[in-house]
Design an enzyme around this catalytic site. Structure first.
Site, PDB file in Angstrom:
ATOM      1  CB  THR A  44     -24.598  48.920  27.269  1.00  0.00           C
ATOM      2  OG1 THR A  44     -25.435  47.755  27.438  1.00  0.00           O
ATOM      3  CG2 THR A  44     -23.415  48.575  26.390  1.00  0.00           C
ATOM      4  CB  ILE A 109     -27.157  43.933  26.239  1.00  0.00           C
ATOM      5  CG1 ILE A 109     -28.308  44.702  25.581  1.00  0.00           C
ATOM      6  CG2 ILE A 109     -27.416  42.431  26.257  1.00  0.00           C
ATOM      7  CD1 ILE A 109     -28.481  44.403  24.104  1.00  0.00           C
ATOM      8  CB  ILE A 140     -28.815  39.106  30.314  1.00  0.00           C
ATOM      9  CG1 ILE A 140     -28.517  38.215  29.098  1.00  0.00           C
ATOM     10  CG2 ILE A 140     -30.152  39.824  30.161  1.00  0.00           C
ATOM     11  CD1 ILE A 140     -28.338  38.953  27.784  1.00  0.00           C
ATOM     12  CE  LYS A 141     -26.024  46.966  33.526  1.00  0.00           C
ATOM     13  NZ  LYS A 141     -25.488  48.327  33.266  1.00  0.00           N
ATOM     14  CB  ILE A 142     -31.678  41.203  35.628  1.00  0.00           C
ATOM     15  CG1 ILE A 142     -31.774  40.347  34.358  1.00  0.00           C
ATOM     16  CG2 ILE A 142     -32.991  41.176  36.398  1.00  0.00           C
ATOM     17  CD1 ILE A 142     -32.049  38.873  34.623  1.00  0.00           C
TER      18      ILE A 142
END
Length: 372
Positions: A44, A109, A140-142
Site C-alpha cells: 500500500t 503500510i 513498515i514502509k520507509i
C-alpha cells in the site's frame, strides 16, 4: 498447463498486489486473488489509501461515524482506518505467511509521507504502526531518503520488518543495503531473533523510463531515440547485480549465518505507462530468483492472461545493462539528476495524495458529525 502467474512463482518471483481497499477484503476479492492469481502479498501507499477511502466511502461509513462520535481527529481517523485494513489483510495472508516460513504473506503500510525528511518522527511512527497492526506479517514502509536511511537501521534494530520504498538509483540502493545490514547488527546486539526480521527494497521501474524517455525525446537524435524504454529494465537488472554482490560480502554472509535474511529486491512501479510498450514488460523482463514484483491489478491480469515467462531474464544481462547507461551518458542523459528528481517527485506525490486523503476524511467526519 500452468498459468503465467504460476510459472512466475516457480521462477522464484513473489507476486504481490500493489493495491488494497476494504471492499477487496470484505468482498472476498483479495482471497480470490491469492487462490487464482498466485498473489502472496500486498503493498500500500498514500495514493492507494486515498483511492480506497476516497472512492469507497460506503465501506468506511460505519467506522467514520464511530470515529466522529468519539471526537477523533483527521489523523487519528486515517490511522485507525488504514491500520484496520492492513491488519485484516494480514490475517487473510496468514496461511501464506506460515507456509512460506515468514518470507511472503506480507502486507505493507507506509509511514506518513510528510515525515520523509524527519528521521526521529519516522522511527516513532514506524514503531507505532508496528505495535498497532500487531501482526508478524506486516512490513513498515520507509522511504529511501537521506533521512530515511538511519531510520531504516533503527527500526530494523528494534526487530521490525521493513519495506524500503522509493529507490531509484544504484547509489542509494547500496546505501539501503548498508542500512539494512547495520539494522541487523543492531538487532543482533539488542537480542532479537534475526530470522524473524524480513525486508524488501522497492526499486521503482516505469517512472525511470517515463523521465528518461522524455529527455531522450527532447534530445531527438537517432542515437537518443534508439535508447527509449531501455533505462528502467536496465537499472533494475543492475540493482539485482548489486544485490548479488553486496550479499556475498563478508559483512552480509556473517549476518546470514547468524540467521539474518536476504533483503529481497522488489520491483515497484511495474504498470506500463507507455501504450506502445508490452503491458507485461516490467514483469517478464525482470524475472530472477528471490525477487518480488508488486503489480497493479491491471498488470497482474495482463500477466495472467498473456504473460510469457521464459525463466530468469536478469542473470547474464549485466554487461548489456551497463552499456545502456554508457550510451545514455554519451547522448547527454544525466542519470543522477533523473533519479534525484524522481525521488523528490515521489515524496511530493505521496504528500499530495496524503493531503487529499486528509481532506476526504475531514469531510466524512464533518458529515457524520452533522448527521448525529
Amino acid at each position: 498447463m500452468s498459468t503465467p502467474t504460476e510459472q512466475l512463482s516457480a521462477a522464484g518471483v513473489s507476486i504481490w498486489l500493489d493495491d488494497l481497499s476494504r471492499s477487496r477484503i470484505t468482498s472476498g476479492n483479495l482471497a480470490e486473488l491469492i487462490a487464482t492469481r498466485d498473489v502472496v502479498g500486498v503493498t500500500t501507499n498514500p495514493s492507494i489509501f486515498q483511492a480506497a477511502i476516497g472512492g469507497g466511502a460506503e465501506a468506511y461509513t460505519a467506522q467514520i461515524s464511530e470515529l466522529a462520535a468519539s471526537g477523533a481527529s483527521v489523523d487519528d481517523a486515517i490511522f485507525a482506518a488504514t491500520t484496520d485494513d492492513v491488519r485484516d489483510a494480514a490475517d487473510i495472508f496468514t496461511p501464506v505467511f506460515e507456509k512460506s516460513g515468514g518470507v511472503d504473506g506480507r502486507v505493507s503500510i507506509e509511514v506518513s509521507p510528510d515525515l520523509a525528511h524527519d528521521t526521529d518522527a519516522t522511527v516513532a511512527q514506524a514503531k507505532e504502526l508496528w505495535s498497532t497492526v500487531d501482526r508478524a506479517n506486516v512490513l513498515i514502509k520507509i522511504p529511501a531518503t537521506k533521512a530515511g536511511l538511519p531510520a531504516i537501521t533503527q527500526v530494523i534494530g528494534e526487530g521490525i520488518s521493513v519495506n524500503v520504498t522509493l529507490i531509484f538509483s544504484l547509489e542509494r540502493y547500496a546505501e539501503v543495503i548498508d542500512a539494512y545490514l547495520a539494522g541487523l547488527e543492531l538487532a543482533q546486539a539488542n537480542g532479537h531473533d534475526l530470522s524473524r526480521i524480513q525486508s524488501v527494497a522497492s526499486f521503482f521501474v516505469s517512472r525511470v523510463d517515463t523521465e528518461v524517455d522524455k529527455r531522450l525525446a527532447a534530445i531527438g537524435t537517432d542515437e537518443a531515440l534508439g535508447l527509449k524504454s531501455l533505462a528502467g529494465v536496465a537499472n533494475a537488472r543492475l540493482a539485482y547485480e548489486l544485490y548479488e554482490q553486496k550479499f556475498a560480502e563478508p559483512r552480509a554472509t556473517a549476518l546470514l549465518a547468524a540467521g539474518g535474511t536476504l533483503q529481497r529486491p522488489l520491483w515497484a512501479s511495474t504498470g506500463v505507462k507507455d501504450p506502445a510498450l508490452p503491458d507485461t514488460l516490467y514483469v517478464t523482463e525482470l524475472v530472477a530468483p528471490g525477487t518480488v514484483n508488486t503489480m497493479p491489478e491491471k498488470t497482474l491480469e495482463a500477466t495472467f492472461d498473456h504473460g510469457v515467462v521464459a525463466g530468469d531474464t536478469i542473470s547474464g544481462t549485466y554487461e548489456t545493462a551497463h552499456k545502456v547507461f554508457a550510451d545514455l551518458a554519451a547522448v547527454g542523459i544525466d542519470f543522477a539528476d533523473v533519479t534525484q528528481l524522481l525521488e523528490d517527485e515521489g515524496v511530493e506525490k505521496f504528500i499530495a495524495s496524503w493531503q487529499d486523503l486528509k481532506n476526504t476524511v475531514r469531510e466524512a467526519l464533518n458529515t457524520a458529525a452533522v448527521a448525529r
